[in-house]
Enzyme design. Sequence first.
Site, PDB file in Angstrom:
ATOM      1  N   ARG A 187      39.493  27.217  33.127  1.00  0.00           N
ATOM      2  CA  ARG A 187      39.242  28.215  32.585  1.00  0.00           C
ATOM      3  C   ARG A 187      40.230  27.711  31.280  1.00  0.00           C
ATOM      4  NH1 ARG A 187      36.371  29.513  35.215  1.00  0.00           N
ATOM      5  NH2 ARG A 187      35.845  30.752  36.189  1.00  0.00           N
ATOM      6  N   CYS A 235      41.829  36.329  38.862  1.00  0.00           N
ATOM      7  CA  CYS A 235      43.115  35.399  40.149  1.00  0.00           C
ATOM      8  C   CYS A 235      44.050  35.145  39.330  1.00  0.00           C
ATOM      9  CB  CYS A 235      41.547  35.128  39.950  1.00  0.00           C
ATOM     10  SG  CYS A 235      39.973  35.166  40.810  1.00  0.00           S
ATOM     11  N   GLU A 306      46.594  30.684  37.260  1.00  0.00           N
ATOM     12  CA  GLU A 306      45.747  30.408  36.205  1.00  0.00           C
ATOM     13  C   GLU A 306      46.150  31.677  35.120  1.00  0.00           C
ATOM     14  OE1 GLU A 306      41.590  32.901  36.082  1.00  0.00           O
ATOM     15  OE2 GLU A 306      41.691  31.583  37.229  1.00  0.00           O
TER      16      GLU A 306
END
Length: 312
Positions: A187, A235, A306
Amino acid sequence: MVLSDNIKNMFASFAPETQMAMDRYTSFRVGGPADLLVLPSTVDQVIALIKTAQKAALPVTIIGGGTNVLISDKGIRGLVVVLTRLKQKIEQTTPSTSTDGHASNSVHLTALAGERLGSLCRYAADAGLAGLAWAAGIPGTVGGAVMMNAGAFGSDMSRVVTEIEVLDLANLETRVLAADSLQFSYRKLVLENSIVLKVRLELTRTDTQTVKEEFYRNLKTKQSTQPVSQASAGCFFQNPPGDKPAGFLIEQAGMKSARCNGAMVSDLHANFIVNHGNACASDILNLACQVKKSVYEKFGINLKEEVKTIGD
């Protein structure tokens, strides 16, 4: 900050918005005002904007589709550049031969950073190009997907990006970076002092029906397991090392459906925090802190966000 008339005049040709609430530019639907906001539609406009901001000594914040960010209730100081209008017709090219001299089965798709990832994914499916169907249902722009190394179903952007064109903020020159020079990780793409302008992907030509079936299967899975119709940023936490994803840990810690005013941990997928229509950024942040505390107390695991929080 209070912008002087002189600074406002410097940006007049870009049709800027002043003190524009950022809630309309994020999927969370929250966020305070930007001092100055511009939505450029060409690479030349982006370069001119950054050059003008540097002359005016204004800080610059770059936002793509706003799907992986949380903007503070106090907003963002300086210039905010939203890239959702930076798009053009998707280009499709086919290399004549592969590296071994045989006919190539690969196809390159090139898009500007503001193109929606979902649009590029659907384009690939309709064209019978394999390698991007995992992105079905992922919101946001192509540029943002590269910066976050977006992924799902066991794949991510690092698997398909062949090169990117960036604007180097140090000298305001564009340069092309090949895939083997990019530092992708989970990510994340390490890209210092640069803005992604254009992305080229390498996909594989195959049976159109097969690709479409995979695309719609992945899309249906996302729609049935994630709160895609609610305001969220995807998320909220990264999956920690190990075989237990963040959503499982949050649910086992008893935080599924937990609330803080208008913010709520989704009852469909515990790694999503959703805005029920009246949440503010502080509600979301407070709830996220409660989630982290509960997971740490039960499992000794410190979840990492995130979603990126920006602004004052």
